[in-house]
Design an enzyme around this catalytic site. Structure first.
Site, mmCIF file in Angstrom:
data_model
loop_
_atom_site.group_PDB
_atom_site.id
_atom_site.type_symbol
_atom_site.label_atom_id
_atom_site.label_comp_id
_atom_site.label_asym_id
_atom_site.label_seq_id
_atom_site.Cartn_x
_atom_site.Cartn_y
_atom_site.Cartn_z
ATOM 1 N N TRP A 1 0.876 -1.143 0.228
ATOM 2 C CA TRP A 1 0.003 -0.075 -0.015
ATOM 3 C C TRP A 1 0.772 1.032 0.154
ATOM 4 C CZ3 TRP A 1 -1.817 2.682 4.877
ATOM 5 C CH2 TRP A 1 -1.046 2.524 6.117
ATOM 6 N N ASP A 2 2.080 1.096 0.488
ATOM 7 C CA ASP A 2 3.070 2.106 0.390
ATOM 8 C C ASP A 2 3.014 3.052 -1.111
ATOM 9 O OD1 ASP A 2 4.126 0.064 1.821
ATOM 10 O OD2 ASP A 2 5.981 0.619 2.138
ATOM 11 N N GLU B 1 0.574 -3.098 12.804
ATOM 12 C CA GLU B 1 0.568 -4.517 12.608
ATOM 13 C C GLU B 1 0.908 -5.313 13.679
ATOM 14 O OE1 GLU B 1 2.084 -4.804 7.778
ATOM 15 O OE2 GLU B 1 3.698 -4.632 9.666
ATOM 16 N N LYS C 1 2.712 -0.187 16.355
ATOM 17 C CA LYS C 1 3.956 0.096 15.630
ATOM 18 C C LYS C 1 3.803 1.315 14.877
ATOM 19 C CE LYS C 1 5.801 -2.373 11.497
ATOM 20 N NZ LYS C 1 5.577 -3.739 10.809
ATOM 21 N N GLN C 2 2.784 1.858 14.372
ATOM 22 C CA GLN C 2 2.764 2.914 13.549
ATOM 23 C C GLN C 2 1.506 3.816 13.538
ATOM 24 O OE1 GLN C 2 3.602 0.262 10.122
ATOM 25 N NE2 GLN C 2 2.399 1.816 8.831
#
Length: 723
Positions: A325-326, A467, A575-576
């Protein structure tokens, strides 16, 4: 003042892998790791090819071409390389204005010192060509020998991928033709050499290598140059790939290095005319940002009409060379604003791989299109059910990235709609984009859950951007992106109905279903008391603990934090950026207080274990009026490949490489964060949110086919159409 150059002085073998990423040169067709000419596969050299894969040992990854740069220096029979001899001085540099990699090493021989200089580039003018110049400068009279050719014993993470390497010489060229294991694809590397004067040469081949041995008489203070012209083709380029490679190598030799270099530089200058970003008052930020843009230019697939960019670009085989998806969520905007045709190429890849996404959805018993989490050619999902290795047992761990990160399909829809918005064109929709959107909407519809007592739809058993927490219900980001997909599909269906002036029963029923889904899909709202949007159902009941405390629980430095038993999985540590990403994308739907409260709440709980994270916090900080808080996150994104850090391992899996999503995120932060670029009432708008040290931020963007100059100071923000 920007220098457009990065340098590394001295030689430390422990830095070899990271410098290979940092000094990468590429042209979209191939990426050349910033490694030295004498390196063999133990030092991770690679000429990584875009869009061609092979499976070996149960692992599919992109191909590294036979290494046509391989060169060794001998003086009086002794080899002088950084792997074998002490050095008097050593420096490597990258001119990222023009994608020029160079090195200069001085060795002390028994007869005196000798300087070895090289310069090379992956041609931006001819995508199949690499050019290398080698210069020897001795302080003594004597003789040198150069052993140079093509090394087919390439570095692979999970190889070897060539069942055979056919090597030899023909018409003054050396060649290496590789045949892959899985599909019998072919890679051809042909090398021609140019010398200032005729010298004795001898060719030998074997052990997957073909080499020339060139004898060069030396005089003290003299300068001795030779040139290599390396052509790379694959069978995907056409049936005459071998003869085309030979033809190109000889043509390049005839043209000469300086002419090729001039064309290469001119090509780069054309790109910088539109894409360069100026930041007055902060040279560090301007240097880091334009270096990031260099990496994006170097991996853009200009040679194709339908190809995307892998998560690690062209820096090697990490993450299997797969597209995540980046591309749509972090890289697309740079190309959309500076080179819209490349944005279309990236999205055409998704349109052309729709059958693969449909097949994946069907395999799970679902409708529509479920795009691969790790997409390779044809829409094949390279993601494994066991994507991480347990550091304690050495056994693969069951992960759910492949089957539960359903937000990937919405990312594809987001990219297509964003292209349509900023270009004003409907060409992508008519070329299959509309079908993609409808198929993605059908996919989400088939996943909806409705409780008997509730008047709403929910999405269960998913993984959001964070994630570390798997198989959660009602991830806010995922639900909001699914609604975005429903809304886009409704818009498409209404437009089709309007154009056809009629509506089939099937389309009418689909429109009604998707309208209902868009209206009733549950989107977690800010808590009435705290203003916090819960990341997923039950998040607030997780353990409240600091990142430092979680780190103290690690029993192994490479231990995976997520999964069923990861140290973060039962805590609030994420995580993010997750909720923050949602708020940033849909910031107009939230008031200033909600934006601020969620930024303040989630940032201390975010490990930033992904290079995708910092830019989202930076952009939202700008939208919260916190430009100085945004700044360190911006620098972290822009400098992701400039430093020596970054995550190199996920469990026991090597994940080193460049970070093009962080590069794209840095650009988005500068343009959409600090400059506040947006569309309001069909017009391009900007606003000043500059960091305290910045005096002026200026750049160009395309919108609706016109090119605009954007200039932002602390007191003024201007949008001026220039053509």
């Amino acid at each position: 003042m920007i220098s457009w150059k990065i340098e590394e002085n001295g030689y430390d073998p422990r830095k070899t892998a990271n410098l290979g990423n940092k000094f990468l040169a590429g042209n979209g067709y191939m990426g050349i790791r910033g490694t030295l000419e004498e390196y063999t596969k133990e030092q991770f050299p690679a000429i990584n090819l875009a869009g061609i894969y092979d499976q070996a040992n149960g692992w599919r990854e992109p191909l590294n071409a036979p290494n046509g740069l391989y060169t060794r220096l001998l003086v009086e029979g002794e080899e002088y390389s950084l792997l074998k001899k002490e050095w008097l001085s050593h420096k490597m540099s990258l001119n990222y204005r023009h994608g020029l990699f160079s090195r200069e090493t001085v060795f002390q021989t028994k007869k005196g010192s000798i300087s070895l200089q090289t310069e090379r580039f992956a041609s931006m003018e001819e995508k199949h060509l690499i050019a290398l110049m080698v210069t020897l400068t001795p302080s003594f009279d004597g003789e040198a020998e150069i052993i140079t050719g093509i090394d087919g014993d390439v570095w692979d993470i999970n190889g070897p991928h060539y069942d055979s390497i056919d090597t030899g010489s023909l018409n003054e060229c050396l060649y290496a033709f590789g045949t892959t294991h899985e599909n019998q694809d072919h890679v051809a590397v042909v090398e021609a050499i140019g010398l200032l004067k005729k010298t004795d040469q001898m060719v030998s081949n074997g052990d997957r290598k073909v080499m020339r041995r060139i004898s060069i008489p030396l005089k003290a203070g003299g300068q001795y140059k030779f040139y290599k012209y390396i052509a790379v083709y694959t069978s995907k380029d056409g049936e005459n790939y071998q003869s085309e490679a030979e033809k190109l190598a000889l043509k390049a030799k005839e043209a000469g290095y300086e002419k090729l270099l001039s064309g290469h530089k001119n090509n780069w200058e054309e790109k910088w005319k539109v894409s360069e970003v100026s930041i007055e008052g902060d040279d560090e930020a301007m240097e880091a940002l334009n270096y990031s843009l260099y990496h994006l230019h170097s991996i853009a697939p200009r040679h194709s009409e339908s190809l995307s960019i892998a998560a690690r670009g062209l820096s090697g085989q990490t993450y299997k060379g797969a597209v995540f998806w980046d591309t749509e969520m972090f890289m697309l905007d740079f190309f959309l604003f500076t080179e819209p045709q490349i944005a279309k190429t990236l999205l055409k890849y998704r349109i052309d791989t729709l059958p693969g996404a449909q097949k994946k959805a069907e395999s799970y018993g679902l409708d529509g299109a479920f795009y691969p989490w790790e997409s390779q050619e044809g829409g094949y999902d390279a993601c494994s059910d066991y994507n991480v290795t347990d550091v304690f047992t050495g056994r693969p761990m069951r992960t759910y990235f492949k089957d539960k990160q359903i937000h990937i399909s919405a990312a594809v829809v987001y990219g297509i709609m964003r292209y349509t918005l900023f270009t004003g064109k409907r060409d992508l929709l008519s070329e299959g984009g509309a079908e993609v959107i409808l198929e993605c909407a059908k996919f989400y519809y088939s996943l909806l859950i409705r409780k008997i007592k509730d008047e709403r739809y929910e999405l269960w058993d998913v993984i959001g951007p964070d994630e570390y927490h798997e198989r959660v219900n009602n991830n806010a980001y995922t639900n909001r992106m699914a609604k975005y997909t429903f809304d886009a599909a409704v818009e498409i269906l209404k437009e089709e109905k309007k154009e056809a002036n009629k509506d089939s029963l099937q389309k009418k029923e689909l429109l009604e279903r998707l309208q209902d889904a868009a209206e009733h899909l549950y989107i977690p709202a800010p808590d009435e008391k705290t203003g916090i949007i819960e990341q997923f159902d039950g998040y607030e009941q997780l353990e409240e603990v600091s990142i430092a405390e979680v780190k103290e629980r690690l029993l192994h430095e490479k231990e995976y934090w997520g999964g069923a038993y990861g140290v973060a999985s039962h805590t609030k540590i994420i995580k993010q950026a997750d909720v923050v990403t949602m708020i940033n994308l849909f910031s107009e739907e939230y008031d200033a207080e909600t934006r601020y409260k969620n930024w303040i709440y989630y940032e201390p709980r975010t490990e930033h274990g992904s290079s995708l994270s910092a830019c989202m916090y930076s952009m939202l900080a700008c939208k919260c009026g916190m430009a100085d808080k945004a700044y360190p996150f911006f620098i972290k994104s822009a400098g992701a490949d400039l430093g020596d850090g970054g995550k190199q391992w996920a469990g026991l899996i090597y994940i080193g490489g460049t970070h093009p999503a962080a590069s794209g995120g840095a650009y988005m932060t500068a343009v959409e964060g600090f400059a506040g670029l947006r569309i309001e009432d069909g017009k391009l708008k900007v606003s000043s949110r500059l960091s305290s040290a910045w005096i002026r931020l200026s750049f160009k963007v395309y919108y609706l086919g016109d090119l605009y100059q954007i200039t932002v100071t602390k007191d003024e923000a201007q949008v001026k159409k220039i053509r």
